[in-house]
Design an enzyme around this catalytic site. Structure first.
Site, PDB file in Angstrom:
ATOM      1  N   HIS A   7      -0.515   4.497   0.079  1.00 22.01           N
ATOM      2  CA  HIS A   7      -1.224   5.671   0.628  1.00 22.01           C
ATOM      3  C   HIS A   7      -0.574   6.106   1.938  1.00 22.01           C
ATOM      4  CE1 HIS A   7      -4.172   3.707  -2.016  1.00 22.01           C
ATOM      5  NE2 HIS A   7      -4.548   4.942  -2.295  1.00 22.01           N
ATOM      6  N   SER A  65      -5.261  -4.224   2.143  1.00 24.28           N
ATOM      7  CA  SER A  65      -4.400  -3.815   3.263  1.00 24.28           C
ATOM      8  C   SER A  65      -4.970  -4.267   4.601  1.00 24.28           C
ATOM      9  CB  SER A  65      -4.222  -2.305   3.275  1.00 24.28           C
ATOM     10  OG  SER A  65      -3.656  -1.888   2.067  1.00 24.28           O
ATOM     11  N   ASP A 125       0.845  -1.209   0.000  1.00 24.71           N
ATOM     12  CA  ASP A 125       0.000   0.000   0.000  1.00 24.71           C
ATOM     13  C   ASP A 125       0.881   1.261   0.000  1.00 24.71           C
ATOM     14  OD1 ASP A 125      -1.852   2.075   0.639  1.00 24.71           O
ATOM     15  OD2 ASP A 125      -3.130   0.652   1.692  1.00 24.71           O
TER      16      ASP A 125
HETATM   17 CO1  B1M Z   1      -5.756   5.428  -4.055  1.00 28.43          CO
HETATM   18  N1  B1M Z   1      -7.370   4.406  -3.581  1.00 28.43           N
HETATM   19  N2  B1M Z   1      -5.104   4.049  -5.138  1.00 28.43           N
HETATM   20  N3  B1M Z   1      -4.371   6.709  -4.417  1.00 28.43           N
HETATM   21  N4  B1M Z   1      -6.824   6.800  -3.123  1.00 28.43           N
HETATM   22  C1  B1M Z   1      -8.315   4.927  -2.580  1.00 28.43           C
HETATM   23  C2  B1M Z   1      -7.968   4.426  -1.175  1.00 28.43           C
HETATM   24  C3  B1M Z   1      -9.685   4.353  -3.108  1.00 28.43           C
HETATM   25  C4  B1M Z   1     -10.753   4.164  -2.020  1.00 28.43           C
HETATM   26  C5  B1M Z   1     -10.207   5.260  -4.230  1.00 28.43           C
HETATM   27  C6  B1M Z   1     -11.466   4.744  -4.881  1.00 28.43           C
HETATM   28  O1  B1M Z   1     -11.411   3.875  -5.711  1.00 28.43           O
HETATM   29  N5  B1M Z   1     -12.590   5.250  -4.526  1.00 28.43           N
HETATM   30  C7  B1M Z   1      -9.224   3.008  -3.767  1.00 28.43           C
HETATM   31  C8  B1M Z   1      -9.208   1.789  -2.833  1.00 28.43           C
HETATM   32  C9  B1M Z   1     -10.157   0.705  -3.256  1.00 28.43           C
HETATM   33  C10 B1M Z   1     -10.164  -0.373  -2.259  1.00 28.43           C
HETATM   34  O2  B1M Z   1      -9.263  -1.134  -2.086  1.00 28.43           O
HETATM   35  N6  B1M Z   1     -11.278  -0.400  -1.566  1.00 28.43           N
HETATM   36  C11 B1M Z   1      -7.851   3.363  -4.250  1.00 28.43           C
HETATM   37  C12 B1M Z   1      -7.142   2.674  -5.276  1.00 28.43           C
HETATM   38  C13 B1M Z   1      -7.913   1.581  -5.991  1.00 28.43           C
HETATM   39  C14 B1M Z   1      -5.817   2.972  -5.632  1.00 28.43           C
HETATM   40  C15 B1M Z   1      -4.918   2.259  -6.676  1.00 28.43           C
HETATM   41  C16 B1M Z   1      -5.039   0.725  -6.701  1.00 28.43           C
HETATM   42  C17 B1M Z   1      -5.243   2.856  -8.054  1.00 28.43           C
HETATM   43  C18 B1M Z   1      -4.526   2.261  -9.218  1.00 28.43           C
HETATM   44  O3  B1M Z   1      -3.323   2.280  -9.284  1.00 28.43           O
HETATM   45  N7  B1M Z   1      -5.310   1.703 -10.099  1.00 28.43           N
HETATM   46  C19 B1M Z   1      -3.525   2.719  -6.267  1.00 28.43           C
HETATM   47  C20 B1M Z   1      -2.959   1.795  -5.169  1.00 28.43           C
HETATM   48  C21 B1M Z   1      -1.510   1.752  -5.139  1.00 28.43           C
HETATM   49  C22 B1M Z   1      -1.031   0.932  -3.939  1.00 28.43           C
HETATM   50  O4  B1M Z   1      -1.243   1.337  -2.801  1.00 28.43           O
HETATM   51  N8  B1M Z   1      -0.409  -0.175  -4.191  1.00 28.43           N
HETATM   52  C23 B1M Z   1      -3.845   4.045  -5.651  1.00 28.43           C
HETATM   53  C24 B1M Z   1      -2.963   5.127  -5.667  1.00 28.43           C
HETATM   54  C25 B1M Z   1      -3.255   6.370  -5.137  1.00 28.43           C
HETATM   55  C26 B1M Z   1      -2.350   7.601  -5.327  1.00 28.43           C
HETATM   56  C27 B1M Z   1      -0.859   7.247  -5.288  1.00 28.43           C
HETATM   57  C28 B1M Z   1      -2.682   8.230  -6.644  1.00 28.43           C
HETATM   58  C29 B1M Z   1      -2.857   8.521  -4.163  1.00 28.43           C
HETATM   59  C30 B1M Z   1      -2.072   8.348  -2.851  1.00 28.43           C
HETATM   60  C31 B1M Z   1      -0.979   9.363  -2.653  1.00 28.43           C
HETATM   61  C32 B1M Z   1      -0.381   9.268  -1.281  1.00 28.43           C
HETATM   62  O5  B1M Z   1      -0.983   8.839  -0.302  1.00 28.43           O
HETATM   63  N9  B1M Z   1       0.845   9.691  -1.211  1.00 28.43           N
HETATM   64  C33 B1M Z   1      -4.260   7.967  -3.924  1.00 28.43           C
HETATM   65  C34 B1M Z   1      -5.280   8.679  -3.210  1.00 28.43           C
HETATM   66  C35 B1M Z   1      -4.964  10.108  -2.850  1.00 28.43           C
HETATM   67  C36 B1M Z   1      -6.533   8.077  -2.854  1.00 28.43           C
HETATM   68  C37 B1M Z   1      -7.772   8.730  -2.208  1.00 28.43           C
HETATM   69  C38 B1M Z   1      -8.478   9.521  -3.286  1.00 28.43           C
HETATM   70  C39 B1M Z   1      -7.528   9.634  -0.995  1.00 28.43           C
HETATM   71  C40 B1M Z   1      -6.719   9.019   0.135  1.00 28.43           C
HETATM   72  C41 B1M Z   1      -6.274  10.089   1.114  1.00 28.43           C
HETATM   73  O6  B1M Z   1      -5.125  10.495   1.101  1.00 28.43           O
HETATM   74  N10 B1M Z   1      -7.195  10.599   1.953  1.00 28.43           N
HETATM   75  C42 B1M Z   1      -8.581   7.456  -1.745  1.00 28.43           C
HETATM   76  C43 B1M Z   1     -10.072   7.658  -1.713  1.00 28.43           C
HETATM   77  C44 B1M Z   1     -10.526   8.115  -0.335  1.00 28.43           C
HETATM   78  O7  B1M Z   1      -9.989   7.746   0.677  1.00 28.43           O
HETATM   79  N11 B1M Z   1     -11.564   8.908  -0.308  1.00 28.43           N
HETATM   80  C45 B1M Z   1      -8.002   6.379  -2.583  1.00 28.43           C
HETATM   81  C46 B1M Z   1      -6.897  11.632   2.909  1.00 28.43           C
HETATM   82  C47 B1M Z   1      -6.291  11.035   4.192  1.00 28.43           C
HETATM   83  C48 B1M Z   1      -6.071  12.105   5.241  1.00 28.43           C
HETATM   84  O8  B1M Z   1      -7.209  10.101   4.685  1.00 28.43           O
HETATM   85  O9  B1M Z   1      -5.562   8.190   4.552  1.00 28.43           O
HETATM   86  O10 B1M Z   1      -8.037   7.748   4.926  1.00 28.43           O
HETATM   87  P1  B1M Z   1      -6.857   8.614   5.113  1.00 28.43           P
HETATM   88  O11 B1M Z   1      -6.577   8.743   6.689  1.00 28.43           O
HETATM   89  C49 B1M Z   1      -7.611   9.030   7.585  1.00 28.43           C
HETATM   90  C50 B1M Z   1      -8.212   7.794   8.261  1.00 28.43           C
HETATM   91  O12 B1M Z   1      -8.285   6.682   7.392  1.00 28.43           O
HETATM   92  C51 B1M Z   1      -7.345   7.582   9.452  1.00 28.43           C
HETATM   93  O13 B1M Z   1      -6.972   8.906   9.828  1.00 28.43           O
HETATM   94  C52 B1M Z   1      -7.006   9.807   8.722  1.00 28.43           C
HETATM   95  C53 B1M Z   1      -7.875  10.988   9.076  1.00 28.43           C
HETATM   96  O14 B1M Z   1      -7.497  11.621  10.228  1.00 28.43           O
HETATM   97  N12 B1M Z   1      -6.122   6.808   9.382  1.00 28.43           N
HETATM   98  C54 B1M Z   1      -5.514   6.375  10.518  1.00 28.43           C
HETATM   99  C55 B1M Z   1      -5.382   6.383   8.339  1.00 28.43           C
HETATM  100  N13 B1M Z   1      -4.338   5.687   8.743  1.00 28.43           N
HETATM  101  C56 B1M Z   1      -4.383   5.665  10.091  1.00 28.43           C
HETATM  102  C57 B1M Z   1      -3.540   5.065  11.024  1.00 28.43           C
HETATM  103  C58 B1M Z   1      -3.858   5.204  12.370  1.00 28.43           C
HETATM  104  C59 B1M Z   1      -4.974   5.915  12.782  1.00 28.43           C
HETATM  105  C60 B1M Z   1      -5.826   6.506  11.861  1.00 28.43           C
HETATM  106  O15 B1M Z   1      -3.107   4.693  13.344  1.00 28.43           O
HETATM  107  C61 B1M Z   1      -1.907   4.043  13.047  1.00 28.43           C
END
Ligand code: B1M
Length: 213
Positions: A100, A151, A98
């Site tokens: 992200h 993940s 992963d």
């Molecule tokens: Co990707 N991505 N992405 N992506 N991406 C998602 C997660 C996805 C839901 C989008 C979608 O399809 N709707 C989807 C996942 C599908 C699934 O498995 N259910 C997805 C996909 C499919 C993919 C790829 C497979 C796409 C492809 O290549 N075809 C690929 C995967 C690559 C890989 O990982 N091997 C991929 C790639 C990417 C980018 C690189 C383009 C980019 C990431 C850049 C980066 O992180 N440096 C990206 C992004 C930006 C997203 C979305 C749009 C936004 C994620 C984000 O940063 N959110 C995402 C859709 C979404 O989430 N709405 C999506 C903002 C961030 C602050 O939130 O990380 O959730 P988040 O953290 C939150 C909570 O989750 C929590 O606290 C935070 C808030 O306070 N939290 C924790 C997280 N970790 C924590 C740990 C903790 C406590 C809390 O304690 C240890």
């Protein structure tokens, strides 16, 4: 457009033109975390929806991620620094497979600003590397982040490997595809130590604090 709509818009459009002045305006009304968890996260959720509908390509999502990262970097110095004493040490990682890391890095910022020493291992961290870091760093707990459905499964495997390595440090898990139910029913039974689910980074801090008390 309202300030909030503009802020979400920068993330959706993947554009930084005007971002910093608008973040400065937002700081007059909101705490840094309110800006991140509010309009910026709304923008990210919209990006996720558009990406899911094939209306955005990965390169565009990457631009959005850049805007989010630039915003967090700009806002970080304005966040509360709760204490300077070290309350504990946390090894933090995005799980194997992963990439992200925005959420994970937010957790790092919030924990560091609140007295924890964070060893951030980065992304795609395999269990072996995590275990090695635990032996080297002797942390008080481990934090795992992962956003993909696979993940969540990887966290189960990681917990199993940690148990086999005789580790029983508390593990904090978080990320979009994860739920408390999955954590309690699938990850925790594979492990000897505590496994705690955090819904967001602030909740993560609360849980870590509770553990230290
Ligand atoms: Co990707 N991505 N992405 N992506 N991406 C998602 C997660 C996805 C839901 C989008 C979608 O399809 N709707 C989807 C996942 C599908 C699934 O498995 N259910 C997805 C996909 C499919 C993919 C790829 C497979 C796409 C492809 O290549 N075809 C690929 C995967 C690559 C890989 O990982 N091997 C991929 C790639 C990417 C980018 C690189 C383009 C980019 C990431 C850049 C980066 O992180 N440096 C990206 C992004 C930006 C997203 C979305 C749009 C936004 C994620 C984000 O940063 N959110 C995402 C859709 C979404 O989430 N709405 C999506 C903002 C961030 C602050 O939130 O990380 O959730 P988040 O953290 C939150 C909570 O989750 C929590 O606290 C935070 C808030 O306070 N939290 C924790 C997280 N970790 C924590 C740990 C903790 C406590 C809390 O304690 C240890």
């Amino acid at each position: 457009l309202s300030l909030e709509e503009r802020l979400a818009g920068y993330v959706v459009e993947g554009s930084k033109d005007g971002l910093i002045p608008d973040l400065e305006k937002a700081l007059e009304k909101y705490q840094p975390l309110e800006i991140i968890n509010g309009p910026l996260m709304e923008g990210m959720d919209e990006v996720g929806r558009l990406f899911n509908d094939n209306q955005l390509i990965v390169a565009e999502v990457l631009q959005s991620a850049e805007v989010m990262k630039a915003s967090v970097a700009f806002l970080e110095p304005y966040m509360d620094q709760a204490s300077t004493e070290t309350k504990g040490k946390v090894v933090l990682a995005t799980v194997k497979g992963d990439v992200h890391d925005i959420g994970k890095n937010l957790v790092e910022i919030i924990l560091s600003n609140n007295g924890y020493q964070v060893v951030n291992l980065g992304i795609k961290v395999p269990p072996e590397q995590l275990i090695e870091a635990c032996r080297r760093e002797k942390p008080d707990m481990v934090g795992l982040s992962g956003l993909l459905v696979k993940s969540a499964q990887q966290m189960v495997l990681t917990a199993q490997d940690m148990k086999e390595a005789d580790l029983d440090l508390p593990i904090l898990v978080g990320g979009a595809a994860l739920t408390r139910k999955f954590t309690d029913q699938r990850i925790a039974p594979q492990y000897d130590g505590l496994v705690l689910y955090a819904k967001d980074a602030m909740n993560g801090l609360e849980l870590v604090n509770r553990l230290k008390d």
